[in-house]
Design a protein around this motif. Structure first.
Motif, short mmCIF file in Angstrom:
data_model
loop_
_atom_site.label_atom_id
_atom_site.label_comp_id
_atom_site.label_asym_id
_atom_site.label_seq_id
_atom_site.Cartn_x
_atom_site.Cartn_y
_atom_site.Cartn_z
N TYR A 154 0.84 -1.21 0.00
CA TYR A 154 0.00 0.00 0.00
C TYR A 154 0.87 1.25 0.00
O TYR A 154 2.07 1.17 0.27
CB TYR A 154 -0.96 0.00 1.20
N VAL A 155 0.26 2.39 -0.34
CA VAL A 155 0.96 3.68 -0.24
C VAL A 155 0.11 4.60 0.61
O VAL A 155 -1.11 4.47 0.62
CB VAL A 155 1.19 4.35 -1.62
N PRO A 156 0.74 5.56 1.33
CA PRO A 156 -0.04 6.45 2.19
C PRO A 156 -1.07 7.28 1.42
O PRO A 156 -2.12 7.62 1.95
CB PRO A 156 1.00 7.35 2.85
N GLU A 157 -0.77 7.57 0.14
CA GLU A 157 -1.68 8.41 -0.66
C GLU A 157 -3.03 7.76 -0.90
O GLU A 157 -4.00 8.44 -1.19
CB GLU A 157 -1.07 8.72 -2.03
N LEU A 158 -3.07 6.44 -0.84
CA LEU A 158 -4.28 5.73 -1.23
C LEU A 158 -4.70 4.84 -0.07
O LEU A 158 -3.89 4.11 0.46
CB LEU A 158 -3.96 4.85 -2.45
N ASP A 159 -5.98 4.90 0.27
CA ASP A 159 -6.42 4.16 1.45
C ASP A 159 -6.81 2.71 1.12
O ASP A 159 -7.62 2.12 1.81
CB ASP A 159 -7.62 4.92 2.06
N VAL A 160 -6.28 2.17 0.03
CA VAL A 160 -6.66 0.81 -0.36
C VAL A 160 -5.41 0.01 -0.75
O VAL A 160 -4.38 0.59 -1.07
CB VAL A 160 -7.62 0.81 -1.56
N ALA A 161 -5.55 -1.32 -0.72
CA ALA A 161 -4.41 -2.18 -1.04
C ALA A 161 -4.12 -2.14 -2.54
O ALA A 161 -5.02 -2.07 -3.35
CB ALA A 161 -4.72 -3.61 -0.62
N LEU A 162 -2.82 -2.17 -2.88
CA LEU A 162 -2.43 -2.17 -4.29
C LEU A 162 -2.39 -3.58 -4.85
O LEU A 162 -2.33 -3.78 -6.06
CB LEU A 162 -1.04 -1.56 -4.45
N GLY A 163 -2.40 -4.55 -3.96
CA GLY A 163 -2.35 -5.94 -4.40
C GLY A 163 -2.57 -6.82 -3.20
O GLY A 163 -2.70 -6.33 -2.07
#
Ligand code: AMP
Length: 430
Positions: free
Chosen positions: A282-291
């Protein structure tokens, strides 16, 4: 006027290019790590897809009867199709077997930022090994992909399904209730998860253990795992799970891969089939899992195959694209050395087409001016679209085997020998 169906998107050139870029890098990674690509159908039998997914995904499948009366569905994930292959056509392949698949998936989710009804994943699966180096490889590969794409500040949320399962099995909780606990933890509803345990009459020691476990997380992996060991000391298989996660993370660290992690003892993923390490970048910019990834040693058996251990990851291409966009990272576009070839007169058109072909053979992207516009209008159009070079083909220059080469950004042009044209463009610094 027709519109796209709710939750479906048209990807316009810039977004399509970003998507394909991530897809292309994910394919490069598959080759570098020895994952062979397979292409499976978007449409599968409903029964296959429904067999071993989470209740949530099952309810959200696009399913219907085809004209032959078969109950079918659009795939909501790759794993069932891959498991079908591994249990049938690939059954006798030597192990380890590394498979890669990329494509679109369909879930009737509520559309919102980062959540679409049609989305893309790049999927890597490694079959045949129970060893921690296989888990480590999946983590290292995911890290490699995100790094190559230029993503910043990403982190891996990591846990292990058998910590919780070890505790709840020892307490005699049935699989159905354990699944409910997992689903609630996946949604971060810790209180509700504890309530289910309480109702299931687990011991007081178990409740205290769970309460402490759900609060245990941190970025210093080995420190967190040390605390978890102490918390679950009365539960033998939970302890073994902590040791396993320790070994995996130690291998990654000792290999020199700097993995930023957030180890969460109470981390669960919604899918029922995980049986070991689980993780989500995940990244702090996005509140969802990237994978999402992890180990699923019993899945192939559930699809009717032999018992084949497996570990894998599904990279969410759409969300990776969103994160790169938020961080202002763009793929290098082919536009940098793009060329438009403009013929001044009808009689030089064939030569313009011939030159375009020669330039493309050297790998340059070339468009031919096909609107019959004047040179100045054709140049204005090339400028508007950010093309880097214009090649102007006119009968006068052709007599001397020459053309005009214009560098669009600098608004400078010169006459060059046709035999030198490709070199002139490749060597120029625009
Ligand atoms: P899952 O198959 O649910 O484990 O999801 C793996 C990854 O796929 C997630 O981490 C997301 O990046 C991506 N993903 C899942 N569902 C969606 C969706 N509805 N829209 C966009 N991406 C999704």
């Amino acid at each position: 006027m027709f519109k796209t169906v709710r939750g479906m998107r048209d990807l316009m050139p810039i977004d399509a290019e970003r998507m394909r870029h991530v897809e292309q890098v994910s394919r490069t990674i598959s080759k570098l790590y020895g994952y062979e690509e397979i292409i499976t159908p978007v449409l599968e039998s409903y029964d296959l897809l429904a067999a071993k997914t989470s209740e949530e995904i099952r309810e959200r499948m696009y399913s219907f009867k085809d004209l032959g009366g078969r109950k079918v569905a659009l795939r909501p994930e790759f794993t069932a199709s891959v498991a079908r292959l591994v249990a049938t056509k690939l059954r006798n392949e030597p192990k380890p077997m590394r498979l890669f698949s990329v494509g679109s998936l369909y879930r009737y989710d509520e559309p919102q930022y980062g959540r679409f009804r049609e989305f893309w994943q790049a999927n890597y699966e490694l079959f045949g090994s129970t060893r921690p180096e296989a888990d480590a490889e999946i983590l290292i590969l995911t890290n490699d992909l995100l790094k190559r794409l230029g993503l910043q500040n990403y982190r891996f949320k990591i846990g292990h399904t058998e910590i919780l399962r070890g505790i709840l099995n020892q307490e005699g909780m049935d699989e159905g209730k354990q699944n409910s606990v997992r689903q609630l933890l996946d949604k971060k509803s810790w209180e509700e998860a504890l309530a289910i345990a309480r109702d299931a009459d687990v011991s007081q020691n178990c409740l205290t253990t769970l309460e402490r476990l759900f609060e245990t997380r941190g970025e210093d992996a080995f420190q967190v795992l040390e605390s978890v060991k102490e918390i679950v000391q009365d539960y033998e298989s939970a302890l073994a799970a902590v040791e396993n996660l320790w070994k995996i993370l130690e291998l990654v660290k000792d290999s020199g891969t700097q993995l930023e992690v957030m180890v969460e003892a109470g981390f669960a993923r919604g899918l029922e089939y995980y049986t070991g390490m689980i993780f989500e970048p995940y990244v702090p910019e996005l509140d969802v899992a990237l994978g999402g990834g992890g180990r699923y040693d019993k899945l192939i058996q559930l699809f009717g195959g032999e018992s084949i251990p497996a570990v894998g990851v599904a990279q969410g291409i759409d969300r990776i694209v969103l994160s790169l966009k938020k961080q202002g990272v763009s793929p290098k576009t082919a536009k940098e050395k793009s060329v438009v070839v403009i013929s001044m007169k009808n009689e030089s058109m064939a030569k313009a087409l011939e030159l375009s072909d020669a330039l493309r053979k050297s790998g340059l992207p070339v468009e031919v001016a096909v609107m019959g516009r004047s040179i100045s209008k054709a140049l204005a159009d090339a400028d508007r679209r950010g093309v880097a070079y214009a090649v102007i083909v006119g009968p006068e220059e052709l007599k001397e085997e020459k053309v005009v080469l214009r560098e669009m950004k600098k608004s400078e042009q010169r006459t060059v020998e046709i035999s030198n044209l490709t070199q002139e463009i490749l060597a120029s610094s625009t």
